[in-house]
Design a protein around this motif. Structure first.
Motif, mmCIF file in Angstrom:
data_model
loop_
_atom_site.group_PDB
_atom_site.id
_atom_site.type_symbol
_atom_site.label_atom_id
_atom_site.label_comp_id
_atom_site.label_asym_id
_atom_site.label_seq_id
_atom_site.Cartn_x
_atom_site.Cartn_y
_atom_site.Cartn_z
ATOM 1 N N TYR A 245 0.814 -1.220 0.000
ATOM 2 C CA TYR A 245 0.000 0.000 0.000
ATOM 3 C C TYR A 245 0.848 1.272 0.000
ATOM 4 C CZ TYR A 245 -3.893 -3.107 1.087
ATOM 5 O OH TYR A 245 -4.839 -4.108 1.043
ATOM 6 N N GLY A 246 2.163 1.131 -0.138
ATOM 7 C CA GLY A 246 3.028 2.303 -0.204
ATOM 8 C C GLY A 246 3.109 3.081 1.097
ATOM 9 N N GLN A 247 2.979 2.410 2.236
ATOM 10 C CA GLN A 247 3.015 3.076 3.551
ATOM 11 C C GLN A 247 4.447 3.005 4.117
ATOM 12 O OE1 GLN A 247 -0.020 0.578 5.340
ATOM 13 N NE2 GLN A 247 -1.547 2.215 5.162
ATOM 14 N N SER A 248 5.264 3.942 3.705
ATOM 15 C CA SER A 248 6.659 3.925 4.146
ATOM 16 C C SER A 248 6.790 4.201 5.637
ATOM 17 C CB SER A 248 7.473 4.954 3.354
ATOM 18 O OG SER A 248 6.903 6.258 3.495
ATOM 19 N N ASP A 249 5.827 4.946 6.215
ATOM 20 C CA ASP A 249 5.904 5.209 7.647
ATOM 21 C C ASP A 249 5.698 3.933 8.459
ATOM 22 O OD1 ASP A 249 3.320 5.046 6.717
ATOM 23 O OD2 ASP A 249 2.504 6.514 8.127
ATOM 24 N N VAL A 250 4.810 3.043 8.004
ATOM 25 C CA VAL A 250 4.602 1.775 8.702
ATOM 26 C C VAL A 250 5.835 0.883 8.573
ATOM 27 C CG1 VAL A 250 3.151 -0.286 8.837
ATOM 28 C CG2 VAL A 250 2.120 1.938 8.336
ATOM 29 N N ILE A 251 6.462 0.902 7.396
ATOM 30 C CA ILE A 251 7.687 0.118 7.206
ATOM 31 C C ILE A 251 8.774 0.598 8.160
ATOM 32 C CG2 ILE A 251 9.513 -0.460 5.566
ATOM 33 C CD1 ILE A 251 7.476 -0.250 3.330
ATOM 34 N N LEU A 252 8.911 1.903 8.310
ATOM 35 C CA LEU A 252 9.917 2.440 9.219
ATOM 36 C C LEU A 252 9.585 2.117 10.674
ATOM 37 C CD1 LEU A 252 10.774 5.900 7.629
ATOM 38 C CD2 LEU A 252 12.269 3.914 7.847
ATOM 39 N N VAL A 253 8.301 2.055 11.005
ATOM 40 C CA VAL A 253 7.921 1.643 12.366
ATOM 41 C C VAL A 253 8.425 0.226 12.638
ATOM 42 C CG1 VAL A 253 5.973 1.031 13.838
ATOM 43 C CG2 VAL A 253 5.927 3.173 12.585
ATOM 44 N N GLY A 254 8.210 -0.686 11.680
ATOM 45 C CA GLY A 254 8.699 -2.047 11.849
ATOM 46 C C GLY A 254 10.211 -2.113 11.963
ATOM 47 N N LEU A 255 10.921 -1.343 11.137
ATOM 48 C CA LEU A 255 12.381 -1.344 11.198
ATOM 49 C C LEU A 255 12.883 -0.796 12.528
ATOM 50 C CD1 LEU A 255 13.284 -0.127 7.583
ATOM 51 C CD2 LEU A 255 13.465 -2.435 8.511
ATOM 52 N N VAL A 256 12.231 0.255 13.017
ATOM 53 C CA VAL A 256 12.640 0.822 14.305
ATOM 54 C C VAL A 256 12.423 -0.189 15.431
ATOM 55 C CG1 VAL A 256 12.071 2.583 16.022
ATOM 56 C CG2 VAL A 256 12.339 3.227 13.626
ATOM 57 N N VAL A 257 11.296 -0.896 15.395
ATOM 58 C CA VAL A 257 11.025 -1.897 16.442
ATOM 59 C C VAL A 257 12.051 -3.014 16.375
ATOM 60 C CG1 VAL A 257 9.367 -3.601 17.269
ATOM 61 C CG2 VAL A 257 8.571 -1.353 16.549
ATOM 62 N N TYR A 258 12.369 -3.484 15.166
ATOM 63 C CA TYR A 258 13.412 -4.502 15.020
ATOM 64 C C TYR A 258 14.737 -4.003 15.584
ATOM 65 C CZ TYR A 258 10.965 -7.907 12.044
ATOM 66 O OH TYR A 258 10.130 -8.883 11.566
ATOM 67 N N GLY A 259 15.096 -2.772 15.240
ATOM 68 C CA GLY A 259 16.360 -2.220 15.720
ATOM 69 C C GLY A 259 16.405 -2.073 17.230
ATOM 70 N N VAL A 260 15.291 -1.631 17.815
ATOM 71 C CA VAL A 260 15.249 -1.467 19.275
ATOM 72 C C VAL A 260 15.380 -2.817 19.968
ATOM 73 C CG1 VAL A 260 13.752 -0.823 21.195
ATOM 74 C CG2 VAL A 260 13.960 0.697 19.229
ATOM 75 N N PHE A 261 14.655 -3.816 19.468
ATOM 76 C CA PHE A 261 14.750 -5.153 20.068
ATOM 77 C C PHE A 261 16.155 -5.729 19.907
ATOM 78 C CE2 PHE A 261 9.966 -5.774 19.781
ATOM 79 C CZ PHE A 261 9.803 -5.672 21.149
ATOM 80 N N GLY A 262 16.751 -5.524 18.743
ATOM 81 C CA GLY A 262 18.113 -6.005 18.537
ATOM 82 C C GLY A 262 19.108 -5.333 19.456
ATOM 83 N N LEU A 263 18.974 -4.011 19.643
ATOM 84 C CA LEU A 263 19.887 -3.284 20.527
ATOM 85 C C LEU A 263 19.691 -3.701 21.980
ATOM 86 C CD1 LEU A 263 22.033 -1.045 20.693
ATOM 87 C CD2 LEU A 263 20.173 0.611 20.968
ATOM 88 N N ILE A 264 18.440 -3.875 22.397
ATOM 89 C CA ILE A 264 18.176 -4.277 23.786
ATOM 90 C C ILE A 264 18.713 -5.677 24.061
ATOM 91 C CG2 ILE A 264 16.346 -4.863 25.413
ATOM 92 C CD1 ILE A 264 14.699 -2.591 24.264
ATOM 93 N N SER A 265 18.445 -6.616 23.153
ATOM 94 C CA SER A 265 18.913 -7.990 23.369
ATOM 95 C C SER A 265 20.433 -8.063 23.382
ATOM 96 C CB SER A 265 18.339 -8.912 22.293
ATOM 97 O OG SER A 265 18.665 -8.440 20.995
ATOM 98 N N ASP A 266 21.096 -7.306 22.503
ATOM 99 C CA ASP A 266 22.559 -7.296 22.506
ATOM 100 C C ASP A 266 23.098 -6.677 23.791
ATOM 101 O OD1 ASP A 266 25.143 -7.591 20.808
ATOM 102 O OD2 ASP A 266 25.223 -5.513 21.473
ATOM 103 N N SER A 267 22.452 -5.629 24.277
ATOM 104 C CA SER A 267 22.891 -5.003 25.525
ATOM 105 C C SER A 267 22.712 -5.939 26.713
ATOM 106 C CB SER A 267 22.105 -3.705 25.758
ATOM 107 O OG SER A 267 22.317 -2.790 24.709
#
Length: 285
Positions: A245-267
């Motif tokens: 549907y061309g919703q780049s803001d939703v895609i970025l929300v998913g990427l941010v959540v992935y990044g936050v979870f990855g950073l937290i788990s690594d920490s």
């Protein structure tokens, strides 16, 4: 009769030892990185966020391709409020957690069997390295034929992504244990169990934690791809639907959540590593 007059020079005044040596004393520079700064690893992500916000405010970024941070935040809050993001996060956490637990167990057991016995090394090490040479995501079509297109094959692929780095680093740490420690254990008459507890485990822990960090990151990387294959929930599914549907803001929300979870788990893994290996004096501490 001639008289000779002898004149004696006044005695020299010797300067104190501290003044006599006029050579400048320079303090030697420390070669260590220095004291650890609090929350230093957040500096890079925060700087990236500031640059992103500044570029968006200045109109340097196309809002349709790269929305502003506040737009992404509003979209995330809306998805969280209507329950969509909550359900997808819980589903992704369950998949990643199941695959990670299986991969962790398999990696540790295989590394111990291969690192402590010649028979295990002959049977396991070559097979694992052959598996490592094959792209894991390339196994997806074969695993779909074997396990179906449901949740089982997704968890199996994540487990493979996780166990390979854990095995490789743990096995390398076991192989790198100094043989003099083995000889010392033999002289002391340690049992097999005591040898593993006193020599093998402390020697393998540094490599194990390196593999653990790579495995945690790998579980999230594999999840991004797997949740776009015949999935009805999860962060990857959310991003795949947003792409249609061309919703780049939703895609970025998913990427941010992935990044936050990855950073937290690594920490978390880093914190556990520092606690468990607090007896080591290394460059990082």
């Amino acid at each position: 009769m001639t008289t000779t007059t002898v004149t004696t020079a006044p005695p020299e005044k010797h300067a104190p030892a501290a003044v006599a040596d006029e050579r400048p004393r320079t303090r030697r520079r420390g070669l260590a990185p220095g004291r650890r700064l609090p929350a230093a690893r957040l500096t890079g992500p925060l700087l990236l966020l500031v640059l992103w916000a500044a570029a968006s405010a200045a109109g340097r970024l196309d809002p349709g391709a790269v929305p502003a941070p506040w737009t992404v935040l509003e979209t995330g809050a809306r998805l969280w409020t209507d329950g969509t993001l909550t359900d997808d996060i819980l589903t992704s956490l369950q998949r990643a957690g199941s695959g990670f637990a299986i991969g962790l167990t398999a990696g540790v057991l295989l590394a111990l069997a291969s690192g402590l016995t010649r028979t295990g090394e002959a049977l396991i090490d070559g097979t694992v390295n052959l598996n490592r040479a094959i792209p894991t995501l390339g196994l997806i079509p074969l695993f779909i034929l074997w396990l179906g297109i449901g949740e089982t094959f997704k968890i199996a692929i994540i487990a493979i992504v996780v166990y390979i780095p854990i095995y490789l680093n743990t096995h390398a740490a076991l192989s790198g244990i100094d043989h003099r420690f083995v000889e010392l254990a033999e002289v002391q008459g340690l049992s097999k169990l005591a040898f593993i507890r006193e020599i093998v485990v402390p020697g393998a822990l540094p490599g194990f934690f390196v593999g653990l960090r790579l495995g945690v990151t790998g579980s999230w990387l594999g999840l991004v791809v797997l949740e776009q294959i015949n999935a009805t929930s999860g962060l990857g599914y959310l991003m795949f639907q947003a792409q249609n549907y061309g919703q780049s803001d939703v895609i970025l929300v998913g990427l941010v959540v992935y990044g936050v979870f990855g950073l937290i788990s690594d920490s978390v893994v880093r914190l556990i590593e520092r606690r468990v290996l607090s007896w080591r004096r290394t460059l990082s501490n």
